[in-house]
Design a protein around this motif. Sequence first.
Motif, PDB file in Angstrom:
ATOM      1  N   ASP A  34       0.919  -1.215   0.078  1.00  0.00           N
ATOM      2  CA  ASP A  34       0.062  -0.261  -0.035  1.00  0.00           C
ATOM      3  C   ASP A  34       0.890   1.292   0.047  1.00  0.00           C
ATOM      4  O   ASP A  34       1.836   1.375   0.524  1.00  0.00           O
ATOM      5  CB  ASP A  34      -0.888  -0.038   1.098  1.00  0.00           C
ATOM      6  CG  ASP A  34      -2.248   0.919   1.232  1.00  0.00           C
ATOM      7  OD1 ASP A  34      -3.319   0.319   0.864  1.00  0.00           O
ATOM      8  OD2 ASP A  34      -2.327   2.018   0.816  1.00  0.00           O
ATOM      9  N   VAL A  59       5.410   1.134  -1.539  1.00  0.00           N
ATOM     10  CA  VAL A  59       5.606   1.386  -2.713  1.00  0.00           C
ATOM     11  C   VAL A  59       4.473   1.524  -3.519  1.00  0.00           C
ATOM     12  O   VAL A  59       3.126   1.406  -3.121  1.00  0.00           O
ATOM     13  CB  VAL A  59       6.639   0.601  -3.443  1.00  0.00           C
ATOM     14  CG1 VAL A  59       7.826  -0.028  -2.437  1.00  0.00           C
ATOM     15  CG2 VAL A  59       5.905  -0.832  -3.949  1.00  0.00           C
ATOM     16  N   ALA A  88      -5.267  -2.032  -6.075  1.00  0.00           N
ATOM     17  CA  ALA A  88      -5.103  -0.798  -5.791  1.00  0.00           C
ATOM     18  C   ALA A  88      -5.871   0.110  -6.578  1.00  0.00           C
ATOM     19  O   ALA A  88      -5.983  -0.042  -7.799  1.00  0.00           O
ATOM     20  CB  ALA A  88      -3.253  -0.178  -5.932  1.00  0.00           C
ATOM     21  N   TYR A 153     -13.676   5.632 -15.210  1.00  0.00           N
ATOM     22  CA  TYR A 153     -13.529   4.547 -14.368  1.00  0.00           C
ATOM     23  C   TYR A 153     -14.035   3.115 -14.945  1.00  0.00           C
ATOM     24  O   TYR A 153     -13.353   2.320 -15.201  1.00  0.00           O
ATOM     25  CB  TYR A 153     -14.377   4.544 -12.908  1.00  0.00           C
ATOM     26  CG  TYR A 153     -14.349   3.577 -11.958  1.00  0.00           C
ATOM     27  CD1 TYR A 153     -13.266   3.444 -11.070  1.00  0.00           C
ATOM     28  CD2 TYR A 153     -15.453   2.601 -11.663  1.00  0.00           C
ATOM     29  CE1 TYR A 153     -13.405   2.298 -10.109  1.00  0.00           C
ATOM     30  CE2 TYR A 153     -15.522   1.747 -10.962  1.00  0.00           C
ATOM     31  CZ  TYR A 153     -14.405   1.518 -10.078  1.00  0.00           C
ATOM     32  OH  TYR A 153     -14.317   0.505  -9.242  1.00  0.00           O
ATOM     33  N   LYS A 157     -11.882  -0.043 -16.058  1.00  0.00           N
ATOM     34  CA  LYS A 157     -12.024  -1.394 -15.608  1.00  0.00           C
ATOM     35  C   LYS A 157     -12.640  -2.361 -16.624  1.00  0.00           C
ATOM     36  O   LYS A 157     -12.210  -3.311 -16.925  1.00  0.00           O
ATOM     37  CB  LYS A 157     -13.235  -1.244 -14.632  1.00  0.00           C
ATOM     38  CG  LYS A 157     -13.161  -0.567 -13.340  1.00  0.00           C
ATOM     39  CD  LYS A 157     -12.079  -1.467 -12.359  1.00  0.00           C
ATOM     40  CE  LYS A 157     -11.800  -0.837 -11.144  1.00  0.00           C
ATOM     41  NZ  LYS A 157     -10.815  -1.702 -10.146  1.00  0.00           N
TER      42      LYS A 157
HETATM   43  N1  LIG Z   1     -15.534  -0.977  -2.487  1.00  0.00           N
HETATM   44  C1  LIG Z   1     -16.297  -1.045  -3.492  1.00  0.00           C
HETATM   45  O1  LIG Z   1     -17.597  -0.704  -3.523  1.00  0.00           O
HETATM   46  C2  LIG Z   1     -15.773  -1.393  -4.868  1.00  0.00           C
HETATM   47  C3  LIG Z   1     -16.634  -1.799  -5.774  1.00  0.00           C
HETATM   48  C4  LIG Z   1     -16.183  -2.483  -7.182  1.00  0.00           C
HETATM   49  C5  LIG Z   1     -14.919  -2.450  -7.398  1.00  0.00           C
HETATM   50  N2  LIG Z   1     -14.028  -2.049  -6.268  1.00  0.00           N
HETATM   51  C6  LIG Z   1     -12.602  -1.998  -6.490  1.00  0.00           C
HETATM   52  O2  LIG Z   1     -11.803  -2.728  -5.515  1.00  0.00           O
HETATM   53  C7  LIG Z   1     -10.725  -2.241  -5.443  1.00  0.00           C
HETATM   54  C8  LIG Z   1     -10.413  -1.626  -4.081  1.00  0.00           C
HETATM   55  O3  LIG Z   1     -11.107  -0.772  -3.736  1.00  0.00           O
HETATM   56  P1  LIG Z   1     -11.530  -0.303  -2.041  1.00  0.00           P
HETATM   57  O4  LIG Z   1     -12.982   0.106  -2.050  1.00  0.00           O
HETATM   58  O5  LIG Z   1     -10.968  -1.033  -1.265  1.00  0.00           O
HETATM   59  O6  LIG Z   1     -10.671   1.026  -2.254  1.00  0.00           O
HETATM   60  P2  LIG Z   1     -10.018   1.857  -0.891  1.00  0.00           P
HETATM   61  O7  LIG Z   1      -9.856   3.343  -1.647  1.00  0.00           O
HETATM   62  O8  LIG Z   1     -10.663   1.590   0.180  1.00  0.00           O
HETATM   63  O9  LIG Z   1      -8.671   1.030  -1.046  1.00  0.00           O
HETATM   64  C9  LIG Z   1      -7.592   1.113  -1.941  1.00  0.00           C
HETATM   65  C10 LIG Z   1      -6.214   1.388  -1.340  1.00  0.00           C
HETATM   66  O10 LIG Z   1      -5.181   1.505  -2.526  1.00  0.00           O
HETATM   67  C11 LIG Z   1      -3.977   2.367  -2.073  1.00  0.00           C
HETATM   68  N3  LIG Z   1      -3.345   3.045  -3.038  1.00  0.00           N
HETATM   69  C12 LIG Z   1      -3.713   4.173  -3.351  1.00  0.00           C
HETATM   70  N4  LIG Z   1      -2.895   4.621  -4.369  1.00  0.00           N
HETATM   71  C13 LIG Z   1      -1.685   3.537  -4.281  1.00  0.00           C
HETATM   72  C14 LIG Z   1      -0.698   3.088  -5.175  1.00  0.00           C
HETATM   73  N5  LIG Z   1      -0.269   4.110  -6.007  1.00  0.00           N
HETATM   74  N6  LIG Z   1       0.114   2.183  -4.825  1.00  0.00           N
HETATM   75  C15 LIG Z   1      -0.448   1.306  -3.910  1.00  0.00           C
HETATM   76  N7  LIG Z   1      -1.368   1.505  -3.035  1.00  0.00           N
HETATM   77  C16 LIG Z   1      -2.066   2.511  -3.389  1.00  0.00           C
HETATM   78  C17 LIG Z   1      -4.991   3.050  -0.970  1.00  0.00           C
HETATM   79  O11 LIG Z   1      -3.717   3.552   0.052  1.00  0.00           O
HETATM   80  C18 LIG Z   1      -5.911   2.327  -0.219  1.00  0.00           C
HETATM   81  O12 LIG Z   1      -5.387   1.541   0.850  1.00  0.00           O
HETATM   82  C19 LIG Z   1     -10.313  -1.076  -6.320  1.00  0.00           C
HETATM   83  O13 LIG Z   1      -9.849  -1.588  -7.482  1.00  0.00           O
HETATM   84  C20 LIG Z   1     -11.904  -0.632  -6.799  1.00  0.00           C
HETATM   85  O14 LIG Z   1     -12.024  -0.059  -8.013  1.00  0.00           O
HETATM   86  C21 LIG Z   1     -14.258  -1.503  -4.991  1.00  0.00           C
END
Ligand SMILES: NC(=O)c1ccc[n+]([C@@H]2O[C@H](COP(=O)([O-])OP(=O)(O)OC[C@H]3O[C@@H](n4cnc5c(N)ncnc54)[C@H](O)[C@@H]3O)[C@@H](O)[C@H]2O)c1
Length: 246
Positions: A34, A59, A88, A153, A157
Amino acid sequence: MRKGTALVTGAGRGLGAAIARRLSAEGWPVVVNDLDQAAAEGLADDIARAGGRALAVGVDATDPAQVATMVQWAREHFGPVLVTVANASGPQGEVPVEELSWAYMLRHFEFFTKSPLALLHAAVPDMRAARWGRVVHIGSDLFDRADPGWSAYMAAKGALLGLTRGWALELGTDGITVNLVAPGWIPVERHGAIPPEVAERWLGRQAVPRWGTPDDVAGAVAYLTSEDAGFISGQRIVVNGGFHFA
Ligand SMILES: NC(=O)c1ccc[n+]([C@@H]2O[C@H](COP(=O)([O-])OP(=O)(O)OC[C@H]3O[C@@H](n4cnc5c(N)ncnc54)[C@H](O)[C@@H]3O)[C@@H](O)[C@H]2O)c1
């Protein structure tokens, strides 16, 4: 159980954290990546307290040089990287088409195409050498149902789904499967409190009328990374409680 390492990007919180915990419970040593180093370390400590083995790596998952270094550290710590989960994500939000810039679109493509490619390039030699690998991409069901203001987005995706299908075809002869898990709306830390009227409207459109949890997504990832899923590749599993429009 294969001897090797699982790596999850963006695993300091949200879905990635649940996926990392679950892969650890399945017996994998896990690299918790992260950008937020403290969050990654917090989760790695939790996993260690639960009896697992985890390495926190703070990283940037969109930077190929940093990803290559991370994979090298993973190898040195725990052995070959045989499971990768590209999860991420940067900040997300509604941007109407009139305000949509190429820079904003590019940022989405950096997370959902550039970063998975960097991860694959870094880990695929280990998977090829083992003649076994599991690549999982976290997509979104938004690609199917669309929402106003989310076109960048959705496009990124959708591109990730294309990469999933193409790479599955190219890597299958090496024993590597490539699949995508597409969550629906799964409330995580960043969503905060959801107003009751929004919840009622949303859950009324799901066949399973409860909120999905990060563990629901982690379960699908665990299955796709298991031995049982060796004949499944180039596929997309939608984890959204059967969301429908009617
Ligand atoms: N939660 C949902 O409802 C949902 C729905 C559909 C898809 N998604 C997908 O699931 C995945 C996770 O979503 P989430 O809701 O847990 O998001 P989130 O924002 O809670 O977590 C994302 C994490 O990525 C980290 N991050 C950001 N930039 C980074 C980088 N450059 N390098 C490494 N880490 C980095 C952030 O610090 C964070 O901890 C994403 O791809 C999102 O598009 C989520």
